[in-house]
Design an enzyme around this catalytic site. Structure first.
Site, PDB file in Angstrom:
ATOM      1  N   ASN A 101      22.416  -2.548  23.415  1.00 21.31           N
ATOM      2  CA  ASN A 101      22.836  -3.925  23.669  1.00 21.31           C
ATOM      3  C   ASN A 101      23.901  -4.238  22.628  1.00 21.31           C
ATOM      4  OD1 ASN A 101      23.001  -6.735  23.969  1.00 21.31           O
ATOM      5  ND2 ASN A 101      21.154  -7.090  22.742  1.00 21.31           N
ATOM      6  N   GLY A 102      25.121  -4.567  23.077  1.00 27.57           N
ATOM      7  CA  GLY A 102      26.199  -4.870  22.126  1.00 27.57           C
ATOM      8  C   GLY A 102      27.495  -4.198  22.551  1.00 27.57           C
ATOM      9  N   GLU A 488      27.693 -32.424  29.815  1.00 26.60           N
ATOM     10  CA  GLU A 488      26.528 -31.562  30.024  1.00 26.60           C
ATOM     11  C   GLU A 488      26.106 -31.563  31.500  1.00 26.60           C
ATOM     12  OE1 GLU A 488      25.091 -29.284  28.580  1.00 26.60           O
ATOM     13  OE2 GLU A 488      23.066 -29.185  29.360  1.00 26.60           O
TER      14      GLU A 488
END
Ligand code: M6R
Length: 615
Positions: A101-102, A488
């Site tokens: 992951n990354g 929002e």
């Protein structure tokens, strides 16, 4: 982004990994894969799509056997989502297996180097480069897997949480992290590896969280040894007791996590101020603020850095801090702030807001502010997250796990924490009178009950959703404290229904957006009773003259807007400074029901992921 799960122990790894991946799907869901080793053969299955698609593939392709395995649910960075690019990746020899992951930023140069030495690549990923780099080091240096991982990672630039095993040594998994989270569940002679603790909470309450620049060698039936990647020095293993339970991460009878989390808000807000707001004694207790009171009181200004919904909470906080505590505030998109060469001094306080505590841009903003000597305070939901650890002090929101990709209870609890902070500082500075302070505490304590009341409008909001579900555009307008609420509301609609929506300060409408208004344009106007009420009513008149469809969010008993609007949704009355906590609720429900009626995947909207750990 991406969710990773691993298992080594006495149980069948397959069901643990598949169920774990389902719980981590909020982190990425464009493709998934699993590798299981049964002592003889390595069985790998990968597919484009969700974990459920992977389950189908596995049933057709491979036997579900093995006590060691790695699984991955992906949010694509390098290479399109397909079965070849999805993880796990296998080294050229077929011996080493990795999930990641990354992002490995220098993967192109490393790949060229490996190609020049005869390595071949099937996928477009940086991860396949990393596993072959590890293999190359292992062979060249003639070292064990752990050492090879360490040497390879010292050549890598980027961010990662990885888990690796070697078919030839199936009693061992090596893990490492830099910039992406990694937890290890410690059971009886078994270990669980995951991006967060949710995949293993029914098996063990004991967990170890790896810090940045740490790696661990996990040996089945033995122990976990943590070392620094840089110099191989040993680190003490700190085992934490997990506070979450299974119930919190299940839907609990709701159709979607998002709806469950919307309805959890009364409790979540209560949990946020419990133990901090002591109304009878008329005090607010927040250790992180108390211990650093001087920093706040001497601050030239507060800089708030965040992304997405958390940035909107920061905008609400700007109003509260300036209004109540009279401290100048600047709110920054963390992604812009980090690259802008901003002026930051030792007398600045930076507040970083993040639900996940893992957002890469927000983390980078924190590091930048720290490097300039600023005091950094974190407002996070996930306990022990990277941002919680990277900041000098902080306050948790205590919202409980938020799994729906669209943030709901995280937003209202962030506002609650920031309101408590503003009130505490206002009291310390003497910018709020004792009676006003008490009034705020009383009103804040009543918010959970009022949110419950606002949620009762669900049925009428459903009808409004049905009326407008097929439009292509929405406008959201609000003023003062409720301008960020308009932003929002628009973000919620966009991200889960894919309908274009924009939020504006109501008075800005006449400077451009008014050109969009015709009889096909629904406009949500936040028109609750605040000092700007009359002005907002004038804006509503302007919309009406242009035949726009008005959905008014109004205070209970309002008559004026009811006469002008096509629809009204009532919320209970409160102080203006607390009104975002109530006015947000109908906007969340409206976007939820529109998305459901359009058949969208509410909890896992396309292209998004819950925690954005890449730039
Ligand atoms: O975990 P964070 O609060 O740092 O996440 C920030 C944004 O990625 C997040 O708020 C995003 O905008 C949500 N999908 C909004 O619903």
């Amino acid at each position: 982004m991406c969710g990773i799960v691993g298992y080594i122990g006495h149980r069948e790894a397959y069901p643990i990994i598949i169920e774990g991946l389902k719980r981590l799907e909020y982190r990425g869901y464009d493709s998934a894969g699993i590798a299981l080793f049964d002592g003889t053969s390595l069985n790998v299955s990968k597919t484009k799509g969700k974990v459920a698609d992977l389950e189908n593939c596995v049933q057709q392709e491979i036997p579900n056997l093995g006590h060691i395995g790695l699984g991955h649910t992906r949010w694509a960075t390098h290479g399109v989502p397909n079965s070849v690019n999805s993880h796990p990746h296998i080294s050229n020899s077929g011996e080493l297996v990795i999930i990641h992951n990354g992002i490995i930023e220098n993967y192109a140069a490393l790949k060229q180097e490996l190609i020049s030495r005869g390595y071949t690549f099937k996928s477009d990923t940086d991860t396949e480069v990393l596993i072959n780099l590890i293999e190359d080091v292992k062979k060249k240096e003639n070292v064990k897997l752990g050492k090879a991982v360490q040497i390879a990672l010292n050549q890598v630039i980027g961010a990662y949480a990885i888990a690796v095993f070697d078919k030839a040594k199936p009693d061992e998994i090596i893990i490492a992290r830099l910039g992406s989270p990694l937890a290890v569940g410690i059971g009886e002679n078994e270990f669980f590896i995951a991006s967060d603790a949710s995949p293993f909470i029914e098996f063990t309450k004991n967990a170890v969280y790896l810090e940045d620049e740490e790696m661990a060698i996990i040996r089945e039936g033995k122990d976990i040894k943590i070392r620094k990647i840089k110099d191989d020095s040993l680190v003490d293993t700190y085992v934490q007791e997990l506070q979450i339970n299974l119930e919190q991460i299940e839907k609990g009878g709701f159709d979607h996590f998002m709806l469950k989390e919307i309805f959890e808000q009364p409790k979540a807000i209560n949990d946020t101020y419990r133990g901090r707001l002591l109304r009878e004694e008329a005090i607010i207790k927040m250790a992180g603020v108390e211990d650093n009171m001087k920093k706040f009181l001497n601050a030239n200004r507060i800089i708030i850095a965040a992304c997405g919904t958390s940035w909107h909470a920061g905008l609400v906080a700007e109003y509260i801090f300036e209004d109540l505590a009279r401290i100048p505030v600047e709110v920054e998109y963390a992604s812009e702030f980090r690259y802008r060469n901003p002026v930051i001094t030792e007398n600045d306080v930076l507040i970083a807001i993040s639900q996940s505590g893992e957002t890469a841009d927000t983390l980078a903003a924190i590091k930048l502010a720290k490097s300039k000597g600023a005091f950094v305070f974190g407002v996070c939901n996930v306990v022990g997250s990277s941002i919680a650890r990277e900041t000098h002090a902080g306050a948790y929101t205590h919202a409980g796990p938020e799994i729906g990709v669209a943030s709901t209870k995280a937003f209202t609890t962030q506002i609650t924490v920031l309101t408590l902070m503003a009130l505490r500082l206002a009291r310390a500075k003497g910018t709020i009178s004792s009676s006003d302070f008490r009034h705020h505490l009383l009103e804040l304590e009543m918010i959970p009950k009022k949110v419950e009341k606002a949620l009762k409008a669900e049925a009428s909001i459903k009808e409004i959703a049905y009326t407008y579900k097929d439009v292509s555009n929405f406008l959201y307008l609000g003023r003062g404290y409720n301008f960020p609420v308009a932003l929002e509301g628009a973000l919620k609609l966009k991200e889960i229904s894919y309908i274009h929506a924009e939020g504006y300060p109501a008075a800005e409408m006449k400077h451009g957006p008014i050109a969009l208004i015709d009889e096909n344009m629904p406009i949500v106007v936040i028109a609750t009773k605040t000092p700007h009420y009359e002005k907002v009513v004038s804006n509503i008149q302007e919309i009406k003259s242009r035949k726009g469809k008005i959905i008014g969010i109004v205070t209970e008993g309002d008559k004026t807007v009811r006469e002008l609007a096509d629809h009204v949704i009532e919320v209970p009355e409160t102080l203006e400074s607390l009104s975002p906590l109530l006015n947000t609720i109908p906007l969340q429900l409206l976007s939820y029901y529109i998305a459901v009626m359009l058949g969208k995947n509410v909890d896992q909207p396309r292209n998004l992921a819950k925690s954005v750990t890449v730039e």
